[in-house]
Each structure stands twice: as structure tokens, then as C-alpha cells.
Design an enzyme around this catalytic site. Structure first.
Site, mmCIF file in Angstrom:
data_model
loop_
_atom_site.group_PDB
_atom_site.id
_atom_site.type_symbol
_atom_site.label_atom_id
_atom_site.label_comp_id
_atom_site.label_asym_id
_atom_site.label_seq_id
_atom_site.Cartn_x
_atom_site.Cartn_y
_atom_site.Cartn_z
ATOM 1 N N HIS A 86 -0.163 0.979 9.808
ATOM 2 C CA HIS A 86 -1.568 1.398 9.390
ATOM 3 C C HIS A 86 -2.493 1.762 10.534
ATOM 4 C CE1 HIS A 86 0.263 -1.888 6.747
ATOM 5 N NE2 HIS A 86 -0.123 -0.969 6.021
ATOM 6 N N LYS A 97 5.935 -7.494 2.750
ATOM 7 C CA LYS A 97 5.576 -7.480 4.383
ATOM 8 C C LYS A 97 4.348 -8.152 4.719
ATOM 9 C CE LYS A 97 5.012 -2.805 4.114
ATOM 10 N NZ LYS A 97 4.939 -2.621 2.521
ATOM 11 N N GLY A 106 0.935 -1.235 0.080
ATOM 12 C CA GLY A 106 0.043 -0.144 -0.225
ATOM 13 C C GLY A 106 0.813 1.331 0.091
ATOM 14 N N SER A 107 0.228 2.295 -0.646
ATOM 15 C CA SER A 107 1.000 3.443 -0.504
ATOM 16 C C SER A 107 0.702 4.366 0.922
ATOM 17 C CB SER A 107 0.492 4.596 -1.423
ATOM 18 O OG SER A 107 0.630 4.080 -2.785
ATOM 19 N N GLY A 108 1.630 5.371 1.097
ATOM 20 C CA GLY A 108 1.627 5.889 2.273
ATOM 21 C C GLY A 108 2.461 5.795 3.298
ATOM 22 N N HIS A 109 3.726 5.016 2.620
ATOM 23 C CA HIS A 109 4.856 4.495 3.517
ATOM 24 C C HIS A 109 5.936 5.099 3.111
ATOM 25 C CE1 HIS A 109 2.028 1.622 5.643
ATOM 26 N NE2 HIS A 109 1.872 0.990 4.630
ATOM 27 N N ASP A 124 -1.792 -8.534 1.079
ATOM 28 C CA ASP A 124 -0.441 -8.405 0.252
ATOM 29 C C ASP A 124 0.251 -9.926 0.033
ATOM 30 O OD1 ASP A 124 0.431 -5.536 -0.122
ATOM 31 O OD2 ASP A 124 0.433 -5.570 2.295
#
Lengths: 327, 327
Positions: free
Chosen positions: A217, A103, A52-55, A108
Site C-alpha cells: 500500500h 494478510k 482491499g482491492s488494488g492487488h 483486516d
């Protein structure tokens, strides 16, 4: 919510454009995809990561010579789809197969597994290393077992160097599993991240509260506490991580990772305290890194990663030259 | 205020310990001082910069081969004292003299001038380049004229490369002044920084407000606005900066700088919008950089720096290899 964005539904694509337009000498985007690939193609096993994006800067910031071959970007805090991952696998494959570094989140794992199956049908050898370095809790909101967090970046770096020097797919997988077993992380949150499409923080901590063990998250941690000093936090996280090794390490690498909104000033103060605690425990530190590597959008807090250095060649790999945006 | 610190009066010293313990292969601290010096000593003009703390990674993060010789750290948002600056000058001097790179704040100018005088009494040739890239406002809380902000980092990089290649003190000063004239910056704040010893934000913006032109110590900007999109902010900042050049540049370098608490995601989205506006203006971009370089502790916001590239050797200098913590 105040954020420097346009349409919340467009943030991943616009960010991706910003990344590839800013660093065209390092990487490029595969047309009509959310896959970024390093420009330099060498005859080596391809390394693919993502999630996911945001990291940010994970994972696009670690694409480049000596680290990842390609990264796949999902929506914010959401796994990329199997077809996108398959695109990355095909791009990364230079004939020697592809290793996926994933991860440990249920979504995922499912999607990377499916993409692996799809690529194998097209005769690309694919293996997977699952990173589950977050020792804060077992089984979490989106995870069976332990979560994968900032330690993943060290796995990218060591495997990236090993792949560049020509290690085979099966040997890379074996090395990856050996490394992952030695990397352990826990975070502490002072405030929660706000997902732009949601518009409010994922959880709330009051003005005098922190939470140990929060995930990237915003998954629940293991203990709410009143605000502490950096020294106390360092003591808590080091102690908790050390209990997770069957034998106390004699030599470690240390990664202090900012969660997105934490000033470097605080990260360095925290590192200073971590190093004091480790010295008191007679543990030698032979690798240090401080900064924002695996963030949680605008969360305030840090994570601490310890890496039990049982093989000095891992240090050589960690210190080797790379050409990425963010290592 | 929640911060990962111990005693607020100790933050600069503890941060400094964290920095030098984490990167001993690059720099070291001069004993009983707040001066950090690069390990590698070459026969070149020494470059010294510094200022108040709270702008990390500036300036310690830019000490190393190919950039600064030494950095001096003041208290948070407070100029270092002349005696500390003199220590840095003496350390940086390898017989070819020392150039001071100083951001334009009255306190910094006074103290760096005094240290210059003190060093000259000991027969060290010292010159000074003053960076005043912030074109948002004239005369500010701590400044006569324009303030010095994120563009300073580009000055460090270009002069650092030139010094390494053996340019003389007077030629470095002349080059510095030439570059500074071509670098222009404006910031936009979504929230204010909290100085740890003060314990509350330096100013307050409501949930739907932003302020254009805020300084890196929270100095007032030029306009309060209702929250805007990234595209609108990019349009505003690019237009405002372009009015400051007597002739519209045909080729620029772009630095998008996070103020401390701004996620990289937003910085890349903003960069994407800046590049769109520049393309509409038919301005070519030949250098890009995105990240936290000159922060304001935990301020949320970004600054935009444009650099009119009138000499292509400046690009070579910007792209040359360095060995620092944070470039």
C-alpha cells in the site's frame, strides 16, 4: 492521473463485474455483494481470503478448484467489512467449516475476526491463519508486526490443495501456520501506486531513486537508495531475507512478483539474478514462479519471496492442478 | 529511465536465462541460440513463432504442449535473424514439417521467408501464416499492410491445438488463414514504451492525452484524443473494429490485452465496458480473456481483439488444456 476507468467511486464494482463476466466457468458473484465464489462445490473445508482491492489478481484471481473457495473485495487498499466477509464464510461453508487466510493489517484482522465471531454464532466453525511474510520492517503504517504480502498466494495454493484432499479445519490451520513461518518476502519500489480516488501517487521517488522494503500500500520501506542494477537489487533482497531464517535454508521456492507496472522482461532478468545469488549460496531452488500475483495497482517494482521447503509434500501441493483465473 | 536491468545490451539474453531457469519443466533453450523449445516432442507439425523481444509473455510464454513448439527471440523490437529462425525450424521439425506464425512486419517477413528457404534446402517442408489483425491503420512505420498484434496469441492457441490433434501442414496453413481473417484488434495508448537501449519513451502523450490505434512498437495510431472514460474507449474500439467486418458478427471471442504497465484492475473495468457495448449490439460473447499477453514493454494502455466465431470447433481449441508459462 490517466487511468482506464469511469467513476473512481465505482471501480471495485465495475472490476468485479468484468471478472465474473469474463470467467463464468470458474466463479460467480454472490448477488448484491463483493464476494466471489468458485462454482465447483466440494465437501471440503472452505478457504476464504480477501482484503482491499488494488492487488489484482489477488484475491479473486485465485478463487477456483484447488485454491480459494471465496474471496471478499474491499475498497481500494481498504479492508472489506465484516458483513461482506460473513457472506463469504457462509458461501464457502460446505459443512466442514471455514479457514480465513488474512494478510496482517490491523483493519483486516479486526474485520475478519468480527466476521468469524458472527459466523460462529451461527454455528459455523471458523479458524484463521494470519500471513505476515514481509520481513522488510516491523510495525508499519497499517500494521502491528510484519505485513502480509505476495507470499500469501503460496499459502492459498498449498492450503487450497490440502483442503481439496480433505484435510480438517484444525489441521489446515496448523499447516498454514507452519508454512507461513517459512515464507519471507521483501519488495523494492521504483515508483508509487496511484489510488484512483486520490488521483496522485502515494509517495514520490526521484528519477534516480529506489526504495527497499516498500509495502503493497506504499508503506515506507527500510532504505532509500540510488538506482541500482538488477544484480545489486537481487543481492540486497536475497541477503536481507536470508538473515531472517534462524538457519540458512538448503532448498527454497522462489516467487518473483511484479507490482503492477513492471514489464515481465524485467521480472525475468531479476529472477535470473536471484537464481545466480542463490546458487552462489549453494541453495537449491525447487519451485519458481514469475509474474504479477500481488500487485500494488500501478506501482513499478518487484517483490521477492523465498519459501524454505522443509517438507516435499508442499512442492506437490504447489504443483498440483488448479482451475483459477490467475495461478 | 528506471528499469530492473543490468547492461541494456544484455537484456534479451538475461531474460531468456530467467525464463528457461524458471520453467525447466516446460521448455529449454537451444544451446548458444535465442531459441526456446518445448520439452515434449510429439509427432506433429511443428509450430514456430517469434519476433522482436519486448512483447512478453509473447512468444516464449506460449511455448509448450498444445501451443508453440518453439519461439525465436530477436533484440528488442527487432526481428530475429534468419539463422536463428532456422535453428527453431530444425528443432520444431518432427518429420511432419513446420508452420511459421509471423506477425506482419517487413523485417520479420523477410527473415522468416529467408529461414523458410534455408530449411527447405534441407528438405524440411515449411509453410507460413502471416497475422495482420491490427485494423487501426494500413501501412505503418515497419509494415506494408496491417500490423500483427495481440490476436496472434489466439492463432497460436487454435493452431497449437489443431497441430497436436494431427492436422497436416497444408491444412494448418489453411486453418490459420481462415482464422486470421476473423480476428481484428485495435489498441489505445496512455503512454509510450521505453526501449532500454534508447533510454527514453518512443513518443510523448501529455497528461490529458491518449492515442487510438498505436502499434506495439509505438507506431502512430489514427487519432489523438483528450483523456476519455473506459466506457468511451470501449465504444470507440468496438465500433471501429465492427466496421472492419463485412457483416456484423453474431458471436465473438474477446481478448482484452494489457500493454505492460496497465493494472489488471483497469483491464477488467475496460472488459466490463466492452461487454456492455457488445450486448447493446446483440453480439454474443462465447470466449473471454483478460491480461498481459502481447505487451509493448512498459506502455500503458490496452488492446481489444474481437474474434468472429464462425466455427464452434475454434472455441473447443481455445479452451483446450495447454502446458505453457503464460496462456
Amino acid at each position: 492521473m490517466k487511468k482506464i476507468i469511469n467513476d473512481p467511486s465505482m471501480i471495485v464494482d465495475e472490476m468485479l463485474h468484468g471478472i465474473v463476466k469474463s470467467y463464468p466457468e470458474i466463479l460467480h458473484q454472490v448477488e448484491e455483494s463483493r464476494v466471489v465464489v468458485k462454482n465447483k462445490r466440494n465437501k471440503q473445508v472452505g478457504l476464504v481470503s480477501g482484503g482491499g482491492s488494488g492487488h489484482e489478481p489477488a484475491h479473486a484471481g485465485f478463487v477456483g478448484d484447488g485454491m480459494l473457495s471465496a474471496a471478499v473485495l474491499g475498497d481500494v487498499f481498504t479492508s472489506p467489512t465484516p458483513d461482506q466477509i460473513e457472506i463469504a464464510i457462509k458461501e464457502a461453508n460446505q459443512g466442514a467449516g471455514v479457514l480465513l487466510i488474512v494478510k496482517n493489517y490491523t483493519g483486516d484482522i479486526l474485520n475478519f475476526e468480527m466476521a468469524k465471531d458472527m459466523a460462529e454464532l451461527e454455528n459455523i466453525p471458523v479458524e484463521m491463519v494470519i500471513v505476515d511474510d514481509d520481513v522488510a520492517v516491523e510495525n508499519s503504517t497499517y500494521t502491528a508486526g510484519k505485513r502480509g504480502v505476495a507470499g500469501t498466494v503460496l499459502v492459498h495454493k498449498i492450503l487450497g490443495d490440502a483442503a481439496r484432499t480433505g484435510l480438517s479445519l484444525m489441521n489446515l490451520k496448523a499447516l498454514g501456520e507452519k508454512i507461513v513461518a517459512e515464507i519471507k518476502t521483501i519488495g523494492v519500489a521504483l515508483s508509487a501506486a496511484t489510488v484512483p480516488e486520490v488521483g496522485k501517487p502515494g509517495f514520490v521517488l526521484s528519477e534516480d531513486e529506489i526504495e527497499f522494503g516498500v509495502g503493497i500500500h506504499g508503506e515506507p520501506g527500510y532504505r532509500l537508495e540510488k538506482m541500482q542494477t538488477s544484480k545489486e537489487m537481487a543481492q540486497e533482497l536475497v541477503s536481507k531475507i536470508l538473515t531472517q531464517y534462524s538457519q540458512k535454508p538448503s532448498e527454497v521456492g522462489v516467487l518473483v512478483n511484479g507490482m503492477g507496472a513492471t514489464p515481465l522482461m524485467e521480472q525475468f532478468i531479476f529472477m535470473n539474478d536471484v537464481l545466480t545469488v542463490l546458487a552462489q549460496q549453494s541453495i537449491t531452488v525447487t519451485f519458481h514462479k514469475v509474474g504479477n500475483y500481488m500487485t500494488s495497482i500501478d506501482m513499478a517494482g518487484v517483490s521477492l519471496t523465498l519459501f524454505n521447503v522443509t517438507d516435499s509434500s508442499w512442492l506437490t501441493a504447489l504443483n498440483s492442478e488448479v482451475n483459477t483465473i490467475s495461478w
